[in-house]
Design an enzyme around this catalytic site. Structure first.
Site, PDB file in Angstrom:
ATOM      1  N   GLU A 127       0.851  -1.193   0.000  1.00 33.57           N
ATOM      2  CA  GLU A 127       0.000   0.000   0.000  1.00 33.57           C
ATOM      3  C   GLU A 127       0.887   1.243   0.000  1.00 33.57           C
ATOM      4  O   GLU A 127       0.624   2.202  -0.697  1.00 33.57           O
ATOM      5  CB  GLU A 127      -0.944   0.002   1.216  1.00 33.57           C
ATOM      6  CG  GLU A 127      -1.890   1.208   1.208  1.00 33.57           C
ATOM      7  CD  GLU A 127      -2.948   1.192   2.306  1.00 33.57           C
ATOM      8  OE1 GLU A 127      -3.253   0.122   2.850  1.00 33.57           O
ATOM      9  OE2 GLU A 127      -3.472   2.283   2.615  1.00 33.57           O
TER      10      GLU A 127
ATOM     11  N   ARG B 231      -7.231   3.423  13.124  1.00 33.69           N
ATOM     12  CA  ARG B 231      -8.101   2.246  12.977  1.00 33.69           C
ATOM     13  C   ARG B 231      -8.059   1.391  14.240  1.00 33.69           C
ATOM     14  O   ARG B 231      -9.044   0.761  14.612  1.00 33.69           O
ATOM     15  CB  ARG B 231      -7.756   1.425  11.728  1.00 33.69           C
ATOM     16  CG  ARG B 231      -8.771   0.333  11.413  1.00 33.69           C
ATOM     17  CD  ARG B 231      -8.572  -0.313  10.053  1.00 33.69           C
ATOM     18  NE  ARG B 231      -9.170   0.428   8.962  1.00 33.69           N
ATOM     19  CZ  ARG B 231     -10.468   0.375   8.602  1.00 33.69           C
ATOM     20  NH1 ARG B 231     -11.301  -0.410   9.258  1.00 33.69           N
ATOM     21  NH2 ARG B 231     -10.916   1.098   7.620  1.00 33.69           N
TER      22      ARG B 231
ATOM     23  N   GLU C  64     -10.473  -7.966   4.605  1.00 37.47           N
ATOM     24  CA  GLU C  64      -9.767  -8.012   5.885  1.00 37.47           C
ATOM     25  C   GLU C  64     -10.471  -8.762   7.019  1.00 37.47           C
ATOM     26  O   GLU C  64      -9.838  -9.476   7.777  1.00 37.47           O
ATOM     27  CB  GLU C  64      -9.455  -6.576   6.341  1.00 37.47           C
ATOM     28  CG  GLU C  64      -8.522  -5.860   5.391  1.00 37.47           C
ATOM     29  CD  GLU C  64      -8.415  -4.378   5.697  1.00 37.47           C
ATOM     30  OE1 GLU C  64      -9.377  -3.636   5.421  1.00 37.47           O
ATOM     31  OE2 GLU C  64      -7.379  -3.964   6.214  1.00 37.47           O
TER      32      GLU C  64
HETATM   33  N1  LUZ Z   1      -5.569   2.088   4.290  1.00 42.65           N
HETATM   34  C1  LUZ Z   1      -5.833   3.379   4.526  1.00 42.65           C
HETATM   35  C2  LUZ Z   1      -6.254   1.108   4.885  1.00 42.65           C
HETATM   36  O1  LUZ Z   1      -5.159   4.230   3.987  1.00 42.65           O
HETATM   37  N2  LUZ Z   1      -6.841   3.701   5.361  1.00 42.65           N
HETATM   38  C3  LUZ Z   1      -7.593   2.774   5.988  1.00 42.65           C
HETATM   39  O2  LUZ Z   1      -8.514   3.106   6.726  1.00 42.65           O
HETATM   40  C4  LUZ Z   1      -7.289   1.420   5.749  1.00 42.65           C
HETATM   41  N3  LUZ Z   1      -7.958   0.459   6.372  1.00 42.65           N
HETATM   42  C5  LUZ Z   1      -7.637  -0.801   6.150  1.00 42.65           C
HETATM   43  C6  LUZ Z   1      -6.617  -1.102   5.280  1.00 42.65           C
HETATM   44  N4  LUZ Z   1      -5.938  -0.164   4.651  1.00 42.65           N
HETATM   45 MO1  MOS Z   2      -4.638  -2.859   3.302  1.00 39.64          MO
HETATM   46  S1  MOS Z   2      -4.045  -3.331   5.149  1.00 39.64           S
HETATM   47  O1  MOS Z   2      -6.211  -2.956   3.047  1.00 39.64           O
HETATM   48  O2  MOS Z   2      -3.541  -2.363   2.268  1.00 39.64           O
END
Ligand code: LUZ
Ligand code: MOS
Length: 768
Positions: A226, A304, A707
């Protein structure tokens, strides 16, 4: 699990970044990184390395044309360390050579001298030193201080929960190909094409439109791509810019394990108060998140965590304090669940501890406190269409909880050296990026004049089957064969400003955008069909299985004929659409709002069996009732649920990250970091789809799946703990995940181990 990619994967035909044929003249990069966790760079001598065979260039911070900065939320992360290093594996220089081997050989000839500085690897120690990534945050509801006084029972303890390595099958990598006028096309294994595009533009000092990022598919990501696919993509783009030639960089497994961040470990202090009838009246918790050396996504992950403080329970008085602590480890990052699972393990530990102290089964306390309709979360949102009690009760009934407990009890009575344990794990996970702004997506759809369709969205395929779902949605919407539809790579020139494929919401956001695009095309086609057939009401036109109907009467017009006719009559067969999740908002000044479109619920019953001589265990079964909404693709969803469960169990049981005091990852290979394999996966996994659940925010009433199921794995921890209690009723359980075989053994024989520790002088034999 079956998707459009399954066959290609099995036959080895699927293409990943490392499989792409590269253009002639491609150069290879290798990253020179820090061997110490904290220190000043006193001297960097590149001369011998630069003269090494095949070397074209060695790039350091000084060569960067734009900003030496890739921090996404907070600008605190250099692409290349300049004067100081803060973790082992931090990139310092990029060696670019004619071959990969030449780059690696040259890298070994780089000479560096450091002045070492103190290393902090522990979150609480960092907190004491005032090393915070961002100011402390507090979520609260009611009044904990006052309400603890009214509680019949109050318990306090500390909980530890370790991180987790993503172990995507495809390691990080990128290829950058320079074009004319300084434009660069980048093939990156990223969940966030736009984040990569923007970071490259910043580091190269160019406009975003000069950078095209293309993503065909990833070989797994789990959050690890990510934010942390970015540095490698930027490095290849920088190399392409400075050499004028294509540059390729693929991390090998050892480099990937050493250089990239993991799921965050947390340490927490809690205080939980219950009434006489086991209602949780108050819960106070302080989280110490180990962020590593830079922010990365840690602040969002901590947020989160705060949102998931009370998991699936209604607690009227809550105070949750979150600290993101800066340590000398690689920056920890997104990982399936994004801080939620840690919060959930911590409250489950509190509940389990309270139940154990009171002397009732934990599930009695759990069931009593499940969320009901309109119950309020600490962040001000109300539970709507709450399915917590339904999932729990159906699981208890369907999987015969009572009989199960009786059979486990009789097993335990009849076996001295084998014990079983059962635990229930309810989950409640909020769907939407907690950063409201990110809840947007767009889709681009072309119908070619032979009746075939091309779809582009912001969704990145990473094995989770999102492409299959996009095809399912479009095929259903038009009522045409799936084989007519192709999903294109995710590309920033076709879909701009992409939010990461993350937060379980890619199918929701992109699917909704896709349906809007489909809808405008279908409207045009209906109008054209009515015109062509000389029928008055386009609303009465329907396409069913590729045939045109009017008022439910079949007309002599097929999909192919309709499309060709529309084309010949100069009707646009392309559509672009945008979707933004409605009804969500969050006010960070008071930490209240409605951040989530909805929640996903479920309950799993987990059964473990331990070998009390060796401390080894098996997770025998995981049986869940899960709220999928109205599933778009039950097979894909089931695959996600099963995979999540096994990954969650791995995190809670055998996956053990070990970093030494010097900040070095010692579990740095697959011989020392063990993930679940087919033998350790539960023999029996059953996931029942909760009936009659419709989600107004999901395409065709579906719910997100990525998730949430991971968190069922948390139940494995407590199933094993319960088996330990059956063998050693006097045990003082330690709440510290993962519960490895070794920790299980020490708790089975806690007294003996304590004695041995005090008698065998240097404590050589047993270390926790
Ligand atoms: N990524 C993000 C995430 O940037 N914000 C979120 O709230 C999130 N939640 C789960 C997984 N990735
Ligand atoms: Mo994610 S932890 O939904 O990249």
């Amino acid at each position: 699990m079956k998707s459009i990619d399954t066959r290609k994967h099995v036959k080895g035909e699927s293409i990943f970044v490392d499989d792409m044929p590269v253009p002639k003249g491609t150069l290879y990069a290798s990253v020179f990184d820090s061997t110490i966790a904290h220190g000043k760079i006193k001297k960097l001598d590149l001369r011998t390395a630069e003269n090494s065979e095949g070397v074209i260039k060695i790039i350091t911070a000084k060569e960067i044309p734009g900003e030496n900065q890739i921090g996404n939320i907070i600008a605190d992360e250099a692409l290349l360390a300049d004067t100081e290093v803060e973790f082992i594996g931090e990139p310092i220089a990029i060696v670019i050579a004619e071959t990969e081997m030449a780059a690696k050989k040259a890298k070994q000839k780089i000479k560096i001298e450091f002045e070492e500085l103190p290393v902090v690897t522990d979150a609480r120690e960092a907190f004491k030193l005032g090393q915070l990534i961002a100011p402390t945050r507090v979520f609260s509801l009611g009044d904990v201080d006052k309400s603890f006084k009214d509680c019949e029972y109050v318990f306090e303890d500390t909980v530890e929960v370790a991180g987790q390595e993503h172990l995507y099958l495809e390691t990080q990598g990128s290829v950058a190909v320079p074009g004319e006028s300084g434009n660069i096309k980048v093939f990156s294994s990223t969940q966030s094409p736009t984040v990569v595009q923007k970071a490259i533009a910043r580091v190269l000092n160019c406009k975003m439109h000069q950078i095209e990022v293309d993503v065909l598919r990833l070989g797994g990501a789990f959050g690890g791509k990510e934010d942390q696919a970015t540095p490698w993509a930027v490095m290849t783009a920088l190399g392409a810019k400075l050499t004028g030639r294509p540059v390729k960089l693929i991390l090998n497994r050892h480099d990937d394990l050493r250089m990239t961040g993991k799921r965050h470990s947390y340490s927490a202090d809690y205080k939980i108060g219950l009434s006489k009838d086991y209602k949780i009246i108050a819960y106070e918790v302080t989280f110490f998140q180990n962020a590593g050396a830079c922010a990365d996504l840690s602040t969002a992950i901590l947020e989160r965590t705060l949102f998931h403080t009370t998991n699936s329970y209604f607690v009227p008085n809550v105070k949750a304090t979150g600290n993101s602590c800066k340590t000398n480890l690689p920056p920890n990052t997104a990982f399936r669940g994004f801080g939620g699972p840690q919060a959930m393990f911590i409250i489950e530990s509190a509940v389990h501890n309270a139940a154990t102290e009171i002397g009732v089964p934990a599930h009695e306390v759990q069931r009593k406190n499940l969320l009901k309709e309109n119950d309020i979360f600490s962040y001000g949102q109300k539970a709507e269409r709450a399915q917590a009690e339904r999932c729990w009760d159906e699981a208890a009934k369907m999987y015969k909880l009572k009989e199960r407990e009786e059979s486990v009890m009789s097993f335990n009575k009849n076996n001295r050296l084998a014990k079983k344990g059962v635990a229930l794990m309810p989950i409640c996970f909020g769907i939407s990026f907690t950063n409201t702004m990110l809840n947007q997506a767009s889709a681009l759809m072309h119908i070619y004049n032979d009746g075939s369709i091309s779809i582009s969205t912001a969704a990145v395929e990473m094995g989770q089957g999102v492409n299959e779902k996009m095809i399912n949605l479009a095929a259903k919407y038009f009522s045409i064969e799936k084989s007519r539809i192709k999903v294109e790579s995710t590309n920033t020139t076709r879909v701009a400003n992409t939010s990461a494929t993350a937060a379980s919401s890619a199918a929701d956001l992109n699917g909704n955008a896709l349906l809007i695009a489909s809808n405008s095309l279908l409207d045009r086609l209906k109008k054209h069909a009515a015109d062509k057939l000389e029928l008055e009401d386009p609303k009465k036109i329907k396409i069913k299985e590729e045939k045109v109907y009017y008022d439910n009467m079949k007309q002599g017009l097929t999909w192919d004929e309709l499309i060709l006719s529309a084309y010949l009559n100069r009707i646009s067969l392309s559509s672009q659409a945008f979707y933004a999740t409605p009804d969500i908002y969050f006010d960070r000044s008071v930490n209240k709002g409605r951040p989530f479109a909805y929640h996903v619920y479920g309950t799993a019953i987990i059964e473990s069996k331990i070998d009390c001589l060796r401390g080894t265990y098996e997770i025998e079964s995981v049986e869940a009732v899960h709220d999928f909404g109205k599933s778009i693709n039950p097979l894909v969803d089931l695959g996600q649920a099963e995979g999540g469960i096994v990954q969650g169990i791995g995190w809670m049981t055998i996956e053990e990250l070990i970093q030494n005091k010097e900040g070095k990852l010692t579990s740095n290979s697959l011989s020392t970091y063990k993930v679940p394999d087919i033998y350790s996966a539960p023999k029996n996994i059953k996931v029942h789809f909760l009936e009659d659940s419709e989600n107004p925010y999901g395409p065709f009433k579906s719910k997100a799946i990525g998730e949430p199921p991971l968190m069922y794995g948390i139940g494995a921890y407590f199933a094993i703990s319960n088996a330990i209690k059956a063998f050693n009723p006097d045990v003082t359980l330690k709440y510290s995940a993962p519960l490895t075989h070794e920790k299980t053994l020490t708790q089975l024989y806690q007294k003996n181990f304590e004695k041995m520790n005090s008698q065998t002088a240097p404590g050589e034999l047993i270390k926790e």
